[in-house]
Design a protein around this motif. Structure first.
Motif, short mmCIF file in Angstrom:
data_model
loop_
_atom_site.label_atom_id
_atom_site.label_comp_id
_atom_site.label_asym_id
_atom_site.label_seq_id
_atom_site.Cartn_x
_atom_site.Cartn_y
_atom_site.Cartn_z
N ARG A 45 0.82 -1.21 0.00
CA ARG A 45 0.00 0.00 0.00
C ARG A 45 0.85 1.26 0.00
O ARG A 45 1.97 1.26 0.54
CB ARG A 45 -0.90 0.01 1.24
CG ARG A 45 -1.93 -1.11 1.25
CD ARG A 45 -2.78 -1.06 2.49
NE ARG A 45 -1.97 -1.10 3.70
CZ ARG A 45 -2.40 -0.74 4.90
NH1 ARG A 45 -3.63 -0.30 5.06
NH2 ARG A 45 -1.61 -0.83 5.94
N VAL A 46 0.33 2.32 -0.56
CA VAL A 46 0.96 3.63 -0.43
C VAL A 46 0.76 4.09 1.02
O VAL A 46 -0.37 4.20 1.49
CB VAL A 46 0.30 4.64 -1.40
CG1 VAL A 46 0.72 6.06 -1.08
CG2 VAL A 46 0.64 4.30 -2.84
N ARG A 47 1.85 4.26 1.73
CA ARG A 47 1.76 4.66 3.14
C ARG A 47 2.48 5.97 3.44
O ARG A 47 2.52 6.40 4.59
CB ARG A 47 2.37 3.57 4.06
CG ARG A 47 1.67 2.23 4.13
CD ARG A 47 0.20 2.30 4.57
NE ARG A 47 -0.16 3.31 5.53
CZ ARG A 47 -0.24 3.15 6.83
NH1 ARG A 47 0.03 2.01 7.37
NH2 ARG A 47 -0.61 4.14 7.61
N SER A 48 3.12 6.58 2.44
CA SER A 48 3.89 7.79 2.73
C SER A 48 3.75 8.77 1.58
O SER A 48 3.33 8.40 0.46
CB SER A 48 5.36 7.44 2.92
OG SER A 48 5.92 7.06 1.67
N LEU A 49 4.16 10.00 1.87
CA LEU A 49 4.09 11.04 0.86
C LEU A 49 5.04 10.74 -0.31
O LEU A 49 4.70 11.00 -1.47
CB LEU A 49 4.47 12.38 1.51
CG LEU A 49 3.62 13.59 1.15
CD1 LEU A 49 2.14 13.28 1.18
CD2 LEU A 49 3.96 14.75 2.07
N SER A 50 6.21 10.15 0.00
CA SER A 50 7.13 9.89 -1.10
C SER A 50 6.59 8.77 -2.00
O SER A 50 6.74 8.82 -3.23
CB SER A 50 8.54 9.57 -0.58
OG SER A 50 8.47 8.50 0.31
N GLN A 51 5.92 7.79 -1.41
CA GLN A 51 5.30 6.75 -2.25
C GLN A 51 4.17 7.33 -3.09
O GLN A 51 4.00 6.98 -4.26
CB GLN A 51 4.76 5.61 -1.39
CG GLN A 51 5.86 4.75 -0.79
CD GLN A 51 5.32 3.81 0.29
OE1 GLN A 51 4.21 3.99 0.78
NE2 GLN A 51 6.12 2.83 0.66
N LEU A 59 -0.86 14.39 7.03
CA LEU A 59 -0.50 12.99 7.32
C LEU A 59 -0.10 12.78 8.78
O LEU A 59 -0.19 11.67 9.30
CB LEU A 59 0.64 12.52 6.41
CG LEU A 59 0.32 12.42 4.92
CD1 LEU A 59 1.24 11.44 4.24
CD2 LEU A 59 -1.12 12.02 4.68
N ARG A 60 0.33 13.87 9.43
CA ARG A 60 0.66 13.72 10.86
C ARG A 60 -0.61 13.46 11.67
O ARG A 60 -0.59 12.77 12.68
CB ARG A 60 1.38 14.97 11.37
CG ARG A 60 2.88 14.93 11.06
CD ARG A 60 3.65 15.92 11.92
NE ARG A 60 3.44 17.30 11.49
CZ ARG A 60 4.17 17.91 10.57
NH1 ARG A 60 5.17 17.27 10.00
NH2 ARG A 60 3.91 19.16 10.22
N ALA A 107 -3.29 5.49 3.47
CA ALA A 107 -3.15 4.08 3.06
C ALA A 107 -4.00 3.89 1.81
O ALA A 107 -5.19 4.21 1.82
CB ALA A 107 -3.62 3.14 4.17
N ILE A 108 -3.37 3.43 0.75
CA ILE A 108 -4.09 3.14 -0.50
C ILE A 108 -3.54 1.84 -1.07
O ILE A 108 -2.32 1.71 -1.25
CB ILE A 108 -3.91 4.26 -1.56
CG1 ILE A 108 -4.14 5.66 -0.94
CG2 ILE A 108 -4.85 4.04 -2.75
CD1 ILE A 108 -3.79 6.81 -1.88
N ALA A 115 -7.77 -1.16 4.92
CA ALA A 115 -6.90 -1.34 3.75
C ALA A 115 -6.60 0.01 3.12
O ALA A 115 -5.46 0.34 2.81
CB ALA A 115 -7.57 -2.27 2.75
N VAL A 116 -7.67 0.79 2.94
CA VAL A 116 -7.54 2.16 2.43
C VAL A 116 -8.15 3.07 3.48
O VAL A 116 -9.22 2.76 4.02
CB VAL A 116 -8.31 2.32 1.09
CG1 VAL A 116 -8.44 3.79 0.70
CG2 VAL A 116 -7.62 1.54 -0.03
N TYR A 117 -7.47 4.15 3.82
CA TYR A 117 -8.08 5.12 4.72
C TYR A 117 -8.88 6.12 3.90
O TYR A 117 -8.32 6.91 3.15
CB TYR A 117 -7.02 5.84 5.55
CG TYR A 117 -6.44 4.99 6.66
CD1 TYR A 117 -7.28 4.26 7.50
CD2 TYR A 117 -5.07 4.92 6.87
CE1 TYR A 117 -6.75 3.48 8.52
CE2 TYR A 117 -4.54 4.15 7.89
CZ TYR A 117 -5.38 3.43 8.71
OH TYR A 117 -4.87 2.66 9.71
#
Ligand SMILES: *Cc1c(COP(=O)(O)O)cnc(C)c1O
Ligand code: SF4
Length: 359
Positions: free
Chosen positions: A34-40, A59-60, A65-66, A133-135
């Motif tokens: 999953r994409v969990r960060s800004l860089s991802q 994000l803080r 999550a995607i 799974a996805v927020y």
């Protein structure tokens, strides 16, 4: 070109690049990737991470999550893509112009034991995890995303079972979250079995967005477990017709084939489904895959969701037009979950709206 649910598979092909189809269809692989960060996120968008700087504070407070699957359905080049709006962080999540609060429904007040909300006499709702799974950025329980306490799930679930066992008025238990399909299968099986063993518990219900955001989670093994604990009902949350893909359809069909009725609870979301045409296409799509529209929720005044909230008036106008034009099997009930924990009320004063301008 791969086509999924009518949407061009361009992005999907890029995402799948080098990923064997077997891995792509494995929900654990999807979950891990999953994409969990800004860089991802920046690399998915093919943009420098600096361009997403305004999202950093978001994000803080509200993590991202995607799943690769859900990401593959988006048109990444369109800021107004209805699926992208549901899962991409937005700096407006930190502007609480309407005075939103984290828990407007006062769920924490109606918890006789941690995580179990007993608000209506004959049914209660068990929050078994805060993980998803996805927020979804519009989530009414987004306050919980940071609260997962690993390791103590079994004890928490046991105290819920104990409460239900000593409360004979409860005939139905709703297993929710977060996404209850993300706890381990043995634990889920045990929990469902322990509830089922209580004589006054007649019906179980699962609330999960997995068929929409992680449809590979609906496996034959999972269906076999759920089937053992029938009567069990399943409610999910499709908000847009583009979410009704081949994968999502297959997930719902597997549940239906196991004897589990599948219903849908949408949220009325500005820029996603707050028009007659968009809502009608969603409801027609659900009817085609034998998923019964159950509720359409007015978006609660939860902190961090203001930019999603459509006017109640808009919702009522859409509902009135749907009521006049489309099959009864497609019609959800439009409801408002009253702030202060007073419960859901229907929003359907059709006869009260003026004749003028009806279509
Ligand atoms: C929505 C909700 C339920 C279920 O209500 P139904 O109208 O039966 O779908 C149960 N408990 C809580 C706390 C709820 O918010
Ligand atoms: S799946 Fe449900 S609980 Fe999870 S983030 Fe989305 S709306 Fe919230």
């Amino acid at each position: 070109m791969i086509t999924i649910g009518g949407r061009s598979g361009r992005d999907l092909r890029d995402l799948r690049d080098g990923t064997p189809i077997g891995e792509w269809n494995d929900w654990k692989w999807q979950f891990r990737h999953r994409v969990r960060s800004l860089s991802q996120l920046a690399s998915a968008l093919d943009r420098p991470v600096a361009s997403l700087a305004p999202c950093r504070p978001v994000l803080r407070t509200y993590p991202i999550a995607i799943t690769p699957y859900y990401l593959s359905l988006l048109d990444l080049s369109d800021e107004n893509d209805p699926l992208r709006r549901q899962c991409f962080p937005d700096s407006r999540e930190l502007t609480f112009s309407l005075g939103g609060v984290p828990d407007p429904l006062d769920e924490e007040r109606d918890m006789p034991v941690p995580g179990l909300i007993h608000r209506y006499p004959d049914r209660c709702l068990a929050i078994v995890t805060g993980n998803c799974a996805v927020y979804c950025r519009h989530c009414n329980r987004k306050r919980m995303w940071r609260e997962s306490k690993p390791g103590r799930t079994r004890e928490r679930l046991q105290s819920m079972v104990d409460y239900v066992a000593r409360t004979p008025a409860l005939r139905e238990v709703i297993i929710s979250g977060g996404d209850p399909l993300l706890i381990s299968e043995p634990l889920l099986d045990w929990f469902l079995g322990a509830l089922r063993a209580i004589p006054h518990v007649e019906v179980l219900r699962i609330g999960s967005r997995a068929p929409v955001t992680l449809p590979m989670r609906i496996t034959p093994e999972l269906c076999a477990i759920l089937k053992r604990h029938r009567p069990l009902w399943f409610n999910t949350q499709f908000n847009h017709r583009l979410e009704i893909t081949e994968e999502a359809t297959r997930a719902c069909e597997m549940l239906l084939a196991a004897g589990i009725p599948v219903g849908n609870q949408s949220v009325l979301l500005k820029g996603v489904n707050d028009s007659y045409d968009s809502m009608r296409e969603l409801l027609y799509g659900l009817e085609r895959i034998s998923v019964r529209p159950y509720y359409l929720f007015q978006c609660d005044p939860v902190q961090g969701t203001d930019h999603f909230r459509a006017e109640i008036r808009t919702g009522m106008e859409i509902m009135e037009r749907l009521w006049r034009n489309i099959s009864g099997l497609c019609l959800p009930r439009y409801v408002l979950d009253c702030p202060g924990g007073r419960g859901k009320i229907p929003l359907q004063p059709f006869s009260l709206l003026p004749e003028k301008g009806r279509k």
